[in-house]
Design an enzyme around this catalytic site. Structure first.
Site, PDB file in Angstrom:
ATOM      1  N   HIS A 110       9.789 -19.250  -5.826  1.00  0.00           N
ATOM      2  CA  HIS A 110      10.005 -17.659  -6.234  1.00  0.00           C
ATOM      3  C   HIS A 110       9.838 -17.278  -4.495  1.00  0.00           C
ATOM      4  O   HIS A 110      10.368 -15.428  -4.162  1.00  0.00           O
ATOM      5  CB  HIS A 110       8.967 -16.480  -6.415  1.00  0.00           C
ATOM      6  CG  HIS A 110       7.457 -17.139  -6.249  1.00  0.00           C
ATOM      7  ND1 HIS A 110       7.229 -18.332  -5.989  1.00  0.00           N
ATOM      8  CD2 HIS A 110       7.330 -15.794  -5.163  1.00  0.00           C
ATOM      9  CE1 HIS A 110       5.917 -17.566  -4.393  1.00  0.00           C
ATOM     10  NE2 HIS A 110       5.822 -16.235  -4.252  1.00  0.00           N
TER      11      HIS A 110
HETATM   12  C1  UD1 Z   1       4.997 -10.662  -3.974  1.00  0.00           C
HETATM   13  C2  UD1 Z   1       4.505 -10.790  -2.449  1.00  0.00           C
HETATM   14  C3  UD1 Z   1       4.274 -12.877  -2.563  1.00  0.00           C
HETATM   15  C4  UD1 Z   1       3.589 -13.349  -3.658  1.00  0.00           C
HETATM   16  C5  UD1 Z   1       4.579 -13.088  -4.276  1.00  0.00           C
HETATM   17  C6  UD1 Z   1       3.709 -13.929  -6.237  1.00  0.00           C
HETATM   18  C7  UD1 Z   1       4.875  -9.378  -0.774  1.00  0.00           C
HETATM   19  C8  UD1 Z   1       6.092  -9.080   0.284  1.00  0.00           C
HETATM   20  N1  UD1 Z   1       5.143 -10.621  -1.343  1.00  0.00           N
HETATM   21  O1  UD1 Z   1       6.375 -11.518  -3.804  1.00  0.00           O
HETATM   22  O2  UD1 Z   1       3.808 -12.240  -0.926  1.00  0.00           O
HETATM   23  O3  UD1 Z   1       3.791 -14.614  -3.063  1.00  0.00           O
HETATM   24  O4  UD1 Z   1       4.590 -11.814  -4.766  1.00  0.00           O
HETATM   25  O5  UD1 Z   1       4.444 -14.030  -7.348  1.00  0.00           O
HETATM   26  O6  UD1 Z   1       3.991  -8.985  -1.467  1.00  0.00           O
HETATM   27  N2  UD1 Z   1      10.072  -8.459 -10.213  1.00  0.00           N
HETATM   28  C9  UD1 Z   1      10.234  -7.994 -11.651  1.00  0.00           C
HETATM   29  N3  UD1 Z   1       8.985  -7.629 -12.371  1.00  0.00           N
HETATM   30  C10 UD1 Z   1       7.896  -7.738 -11.661  1.00  0.00           C
HETATM   31  C11 UD1 Z   1       7.702  -8.095 -10.237  1.00  0.00           C
HETATM   32  C12 UD1 Z   1       8.757  -8.231 -10.095  1.00  0.00           C
HETATM   33  O7  UD1 Z   1      11.543  -8.063 -12.293  1.00  0.00           O
HETATM   34  O8  UD1 Z   1       6.923  -7.500 -13.008  1.00  0.00           O
HETATM   35  C13 UD1 Z   1      11.257  -8.955  -9.911  1.00  0.00           C
HETATM   36  C14 UD1 Z   1      12.230  -7.592  -8.952  1.00  0.00           C
HETATM   37  O9  UD1 Z   1      13.914  -7.599  -9.148  1.00  0.00           O
HETATM   38  C15 UD1 Z   1      11.652  -7.378  -7.686  1.00  0.00           C
HETATM   39  C16 UD1 Z   1      11.349  -9.001  -6.863  1.00  0.00           C
HETATM   40  O10 UD1 Z   1      11.388  -9.337  -9.081  1.00  0.00           O
HETATM   41  O11 UD1 Z   1      12.449  -6.735  -7.115  1.00  0.00           O
HETATM   42  C17 UD1 Z   1      10.426  -8.886  -6.168  1.00  0.00           C
HETATM   43  O12 UD1 Z   1       9.122  -8.453  -6.702  1.00  0.00           O
HETATM   44  P1  UD1 Z   1       8.526  -8.560  -5.307  1.00  0.00           P
HETATM   45  O13 UD1 Z   1       7.111  -8.018  -5.926  1.00  0.00           O
HETATM   46  O14 UD1 Z   1       8.871  -7.278  -4.382  1.00  0.00           O
HETATM   47  O15 UD1 Z   1       8.123  -9.750  -4.560  1.00  0.00           O
HETATM   48  P2  UD1 Z   1       7.538 -11.180  -5.237  1.00  0.00           P
HETATM   49  O16 UD1 Z   1       8.716 -11.596  -4.970  1.00  0.00           O
HETATM   50  O17 UD1 Z   1       7.024 -10.947  -6.644  1.00  0.00           O
HETATM   51  N1  UDP Z   2       1.427 -18.832 -12.086  1.00  0.00           N
HETATM   52  C1  UDP Z   2       0.874 -18.145 -13.302  1.00  0.00           C
HETATM   53  N2  UDP Z   2       1.872 -18.935 -14.117  1.00  0.00           N
HETATM   54  C2  UDP Z   2       3.117 -18.846 -13.804  1.00  0.00           C
HETATM   55  C3  UDP Z   2       3.160 -18.910 -11.974  1.00  0.00           C
HETATM   56  C4  UDP Z   2       1.850 -18.721 -11.650  1.00  0.00           C
HETATM   57  O1  UDP Z   2      -0.256 -18.242 -13.853  1.00  0.00           O
HETATM   58  O2  UDP Z   2       4.020 -18.788 -13.815  1.00  0.00           O
HETATM   59  C5  UDP Z   2      -0.148 -18.503 -11.654  1.00  0.00           C
HETATM   60  C6  UDP Z   2      -0.841 -20.205 -10.011  1.00  0.00           C
HETATM   61  O3  UDP Z   2      -2.717 -19.437 -10.871  1.00  0.00           O
HETATM   62  C7  UDP Z   2      -0.721 -19.354  -9.334  1.00  0.00           C
HETATM   63  C8  UDP Z   2      -0.845 -17.924  -9.179  1.00  0.00           C
HETATM   64  O4  UDP Z   2       0.025 -17.881  -9.555  1.00  0.00           O
HETATM   65  O5  UDP Z   2      -1.981 -19.621  -8.167  1.00  0.00           O
HETATM   66  C9  UDP Z   2      -0.124 -17.008  -8.031  1.00  0.00           C
HETATM   67  O6  UDP Z   2       1.368 -17.811  -8.185  1.00  0.00           O
HETATM   68  P1  UDP Z   2       2.556 -17.313  -7.352  1.00  0.00           P
HETATM   69  O7  UDP Z   2       3.367 -18.466  -6.865  1.00  0.00           O
HETATM   70  O8  UDP Z   2       3.136 -16.076  -8.242  1.00  0.00           O
HETATM   71  O9  UDP Z   2       2.270 -15.821  -6.353  1.00  0.00           O
HETATM   72  P2  UDP Z   2       1.095 -17.477  -4.741  1.00  0.00           P
HETATM   73  O10 UDP Z   2       0.152 -18.061  -4.662  1.00  0.00           O
HETATM   74  O11 UDP Z   2       2.678 -17.799  -4.081  1.00  0.00           O
HETATM   75  O12 UDP Z   2       1.518 -16.295  -3.652  1.00  0.00           O
END
Ligand code: UD1
Ligand code: UDP
Length: 357
Positions: free
Chosen positions: A203
């Site tokens: 991601h």
């Molecule tokens: C965010 C965090 C990252 C973390 C990750 C965990 C920042 C800068 N990044 O990244 O550090 O590792 O969360 O998963 O805060 N979206 C959906 N539904 C949701 C959430 C997101 O469709 O419930 C889609 C949207 O298109 C959105 C994209 O995912 O634009 C990215 O989501 P965003 O929360 O901006 O960043 P992450 O990549 O999830």
């Molecule tokens: N995780 C989960 N379901 C999933 C993928 C991840 O429960 O389908 C959990 C996993 O325990 C992980 C946490 O979500 O440590 C956060 O993961 P993510 O990769 O979203 O964020 P990051 O740790 O890179 O910030």
């Protein structure tokens, strides 16, 4: 003691599950704020339900957007809550936009900020999470470090006051959940056999938003999937980009599934042969589960696992990803105490309520 805890994204719900429980145990009055950064049922609600988190007192419904939008809207709305609630301390977790927004609001209102998971550093320095960590650490009053290396990183930047090595709250939760899951049921649901499949998660923006890197990673997963089953709980960010660029065919026989609740992730992880991931949390949980991780990054905040040879950095090198995913054998043992003793949450709560300062 009134504590305002800020969460917004999946990894923060997991950390709050540990710290929130301990704060209540030590008699703190916790107000929980969800910025709404993650909002899909399987990115948010399932964690509140299965990990028995307190219902948020405020949901700020910030949603998706650019970094400035997400951080700015979170700040504006957190500030309103902080002015109304007048907390003694604001707690922020990890390195997301919700983290830095909460920390900036606290610092400017002169409310002490506590950063859980302080002191991590990694390349590239321009990745959003690194920017969020550095800013948050430099304006926090309490810095709770998950590793000794994190303490040293802060020292190198001149931060030593208010720094506590407490261990990793994710280790606390892993230990609690590991023994309470019906792994067989999860394996049957996904038609998987113990230790004969690979778990993958992707991601990071530097992997998803760079087409060459994404193609390399998906192609590697596709190649691996012809040799061993690959299960791929797919983050919404990654799914949207694969849809937009029509890249599904690269994945071969990889089984892309929706994101799973935490207990299912732990079951899938614990029973996998190896993990391929760019997730900060999953790299470490792989080690907790005694499974090596092939890390799709040029560097990691959890560098100790690389140095000990447990995990391996492969960046987005297609051939190396496949080679390591199929063959990497970690050393038979590495130190066990890298992330504390599984009691980090209680240590944090005691310090915050003033019992152990
Ligand atoms: C965010 C965090 C990252 C973390 C990750 C965990 C920042 C800068 N990044 O990244 O550090 O590792 O969360 O998963 O805060 N979206 C959906 N539904 C949701 C959430 C997101 O469709 O419930 C889609 C949207 O298109 C959105 C994209 O995912 O634009 C990215 O989501 P965003 O929360 O901006 O960043 P992450 O990549 O999830
Ligand atoms: N995780 C989960 N379901 C999933 C993928 C991840 O429960 O389908 C959990 C996993 O325990 C992980 C946490 O979500 O440590 C956060 O993961 P993510 O990769 O979203 O964020 P990051 O740790 O890179 O910030």
């Amino acid at each position: 003691m009134k504590i305002l805890s800020i969460v917004g994204a999946r990894p923060q719900f997991i950390k709050e599950a540990v710290v929130g429980e301990q704060l209540r145990k030590y008699g703190a009055h916790e107000i929980l704020v969800h910025t709404g950064q993650h909002y899909d049922v399987n990115m948010s609600d399932v964690f509140f339900r299965y990990l028995e988190l307190k219902k948020p007192d405020y949901n700020l419904s910030v949603g998706s957007g650019t970094h400035a939008y997400q951080t700015g809207m979170s700040m504006i709305r957190i500030e309103e809550v902080a002015i109304k609630e007048k907390p003694d301390i604001i707690v922020v977790y990890g390195d997301t936009n919700a983290t830095v927004a909460g920390a900036l609001v606290g610092a400017k209102l002169k409310i002490p900020v506590a950063h859980v998971e302080a002191g991590l550093r990694q390349e590239p320095k321009d990745m959003p999470e690194e920017i969020n960590r550095v800013v948050t650490d430099h304006i926090s009053r309490f810095l709770f470090c998950p590793t000794k290396r994190a303490v040293d990183n802060l020292k190198l930047e001149g931060i030593s006051k208010g720094v506590y090595f407490v261990g990793d709250v994710m280790y606390d939760l892993f230990l609690k959940v590991r023994d309470n899951i019906d792994a067989q049921k999860v394996l049957e649901k996904h038609r998987l056999q113990r230790k004969s499949y690979i778990l993958a998660t992707v991601h990071r923006d530097f992997n998803t938003d760079n087409e060459e890197r994404l193609r390399n990673i998906l192609t590697a997963l596709g190649e691996i999937s012809h040799k061993i089953p690959v299960v791929f709980p797919i983050h919404p960010r990654t799914k949207k980009i694969i849809n937009r660029k029509n890249l599904w065919n690269l994945l071969g026989k990889t089984r892309a599934i929706d994101p799973v609740p935490y207990h299912e992730l732990v079951a899938l992880l614990t029973n996998s042969l190896r993990v391929i991931t760019d997730s900060g949390g999953v790299q470490k949980e792989a080690y907790f589960a005694n499974v090596p991780a092939i890390v799709l990054m040029p560097d990691t905040g959890w560098i100790e696992l690389i140095k000990h040879g447990w995990n391996v950095l492969v960046d987005s090198d297609k051939d190396l990803i496949a080679e390591k995913a199929l063959n990497h054998v970690p050393p038979s043992s590495i130190p066990k105490e890298l992330y504390g003793d599984g009691k980090a949450g209680g240590k944090i709560a005691k310090i915050l309520v003033g019992e152990d300062r």
